[in-house]
Design a protein around this motif. Structure first.
Motif, PDB file in Angstrom:
ATOM      1  N   ALA A 231      58.949  38.092  36.800  1.00 24.71           N
ATOM      2  CA  ALA A 231      57.920  39.077  36.481  1.00 24.71           C
ATOM      3  C   ALA A 231      57.276  38.727  35.145  1.00 24.71           C
ATOM      4  N   VAL A 232      55.992  39.028  35.003  1.00 18.36           N
ATOM      5  CA  VAL A 232      55.276  38.782  33.753  1.00 18.36           C
ATOM      6  C   VAL A 232      54.475  40.023  33.362  1.00 18.36           C
ATOM      7  N   TYR A 233      54.601  40.412  32.100  1.00 16.56           N
ATOM      8  CA  TYR A 233      53.750  41.432  31.487  1.00 16.56           C
ATOM      9  C   TYR A 233      53.189  40.791  30.231  1.00 16.56           C
ATOM     10  N   GLU A 234      51.899  40.572  30.190  1.00 17.73           N
ATOM     11  CA  GLU A 234      51.325  39.838  29.067  1.00 17.73           C
ATOM     12  C   GLU A 234      49.999  40.474  28.638  1.00 17.73           C
ATOM     13  N   GLY A 235      49.871  40.643  27.342  1.00 18.09           N
ATOM     14  CA  GLY A 235      48.646  41.178  26.771  1.00 18.09           C
ATOM     15  C   GLY A 235      48.304  40.454  25.494  1.00 18.09           C
ATOM     16  N   ARG A 236      47.440  41.057  24.710  1.00 18.61           N
ATOM     17  CA  ARG A 236      47.006  40.425  23.465  1.00 18.61           C
ATOM     18  C   ARG A 236      48.152  40.261  22.477  1.00 18.61           C
ATOM     19  N   ARG A 237      49.105  41.193  22.499  1.00 15.99           N
ATOM     20  CA  ARG A 237      50.153  41.228  21.482  1.00 15.99           C
ATOM     21  C   ARG A 237      51.541  40.914  22.035  1.00 15.99           C
ATOM     22  N   VAL A 238      51.764  41.177  23.307  1.00 13.10           N
ATOM     23  CA  VAL A 238      53.096  41.074  23.892  1.00 13.10           C
ATOM     24  C   VAL A 238      53.075  40.126  25.081  1.00 13.10           C
ATOM     25  N   SER A 239      54.107  39.283  25.178  1.00 12.54           N
ATOM     26  CA  SER A 239      54.282  38.434  26.340  1.00 12.54           C
ATOM     27  C   SER A 239      55.744  38.530  26.776  1.00 12.54           C
TER      28      SER A 239
END
Length: 245
Positions: A231-239
Motif C-alpha cells: 500500500a502507498v499513501y504519498e503526498g507533498r509532506r508524507v510518503s
C-alpha cells in the motif's frame, strides 16, 4: 492512495491532508480493489473540507469503495485502462477481499445443496469455515446500505444541488447496485460520463498524462495493487509504503 479501503486506512489519508492549504484544488491518484463503503464516504468527506475542487485520477482500477470516493469528485480523470465498478461492499477474509453479494450467495447455495443432500454438510461446512452468521447479516446490511452510500458520496461534491443528487442516485442505482453480475463489472470513462458523472478520458498523447503514467508505473513496480498487496499513501509532506503482514 493505493490500498484497500477500511476504517484503519482513514488515518493514513488524514496524515496526508491535515495541514493541506484549504481553498486550493486537490488531485488524488487512486487505485483500489474496494473495501468498506462507510470508510470511503468518511474519506471523501474529509478531502472535500480541505480543497476548493477535487480531481480524482484513475490510472487503473478504482472499484467499489474507491468508486464511492470518485462519486464525490468535481472531475474524474481516467486513463485508457481506467475503470470504476459496482458499489459492492467488500469483506476481508484472511488476506483476500470477498464481496458481500458473494458471501450471501455462497451461503444460500450451500443451504440449498445441504437441504437436497444432507450428507454434503461436512463438505460445505469446511468450504465456508471462514464465514459465520454475523458476517452474513453484516453482508446483507451492507448491500441494503449501498444506495444510501452512493447518495452520501455524491452529496460530498458541494456544487451539486438536491435535484441533481437525486437524478444521479437514480441513474447509478441500476448499473452500480441492482444489476451487478460480478465485482469486476467494467465502467470506463465513456460509460461513467453517460451515467452523468464528471468523468473524462485522459489525453494519452499529452505531457500531463505521460507524467501521471510515469508516476503510476513507479507505484506498480513497488508491488502495489493490482501488481501486489503493498500500500502507498504519498503526498507533498508524507510518503508511507506498507507491506502486508
Amino acid at each position: 492512495m493505493i490500498d484497500a479501503i477500511f476504517a484503519a486506512n482513514v488515518t493514513y489519508l488524514e496524515e496526508l491532508l491535515f495541514d493541506a492549504e484549504v481553498g486550493r484544488p486537490l488531485h488524488l491518484m487512486i487505485a483500489s480493489p474496494g473495501g468498506d463503503g462507510e470508510a470511503a464516504v468518511r474519506m471523501v468527506r474529509s478531502i472535500r473540507t480541505r480543497c476548493s475542487q477535487l480531481t480524482v485520477i484513475v490510472p487503473d482500477l478504482a472499484k467499489s469503495a474507491a468508486t464511492l470516493i470518485c462519486l464525490g469528485a468535481d472531475r474524474i480523470l481516467m486513463g485508457p485502462a481506467g475503470d470504476l465498478g459496482p458499489v459492492d461492499p467488500q469483506f476481508q477474509i484472511r488476506r483476500s477481499l470477498v464481496s458481500a453479494r458473494e458471501i450471501v450467495a455462497a451461503v444460500a447455495e450451500a443451504e440449498a445443496r445441504i437441504k437436497a443432500a444432507p450428507d454434503t454438510y461436512p463438505l460445505f461446512a469446511a468450504l465456508l469455515s471462514d464465514v459465520n452468521l454475523l458476517m452474513v447479516e453484516q453482508a446483507r446490511s451492507a448491500i441494503q446500505r449501498s444506495e444510501g452510500l452512493v447518495r452520501e458520496a455524491l452529496s460530498c461534491c458541494t456544487g451539486r444541488g438536491e435535484d441533481l443528487i437525486d437524478q444521479l442516485t437514480a441513474a447509478l442505482k441500476r448499473p452500480l447496485i441492482d444489476e451487478v453480475s460480478t465485482h469486476n463489472t467494467v465502467v470506463p470513462a465513456d460509460a461513467a460520463a453517460k451515467l452523468g458523472l464528471p468523468a473524462e478520458a485522459a489525453d494519452v498523447t499529452g505531457d500531463q498524462w505521460h507524467l501521471l503514467w510515469s508516476l503510476w508505473t513507479r507505484y506498480f513496480l513497488l508491488g502495489c495493487f493490482p501488481a501486489g498487496q503493498n500500500a502507498v499513501y504519498e503526498g507533498r509532506r508524507v510518503s508511507h509504503v506498507e507491506e502486508p503482514a
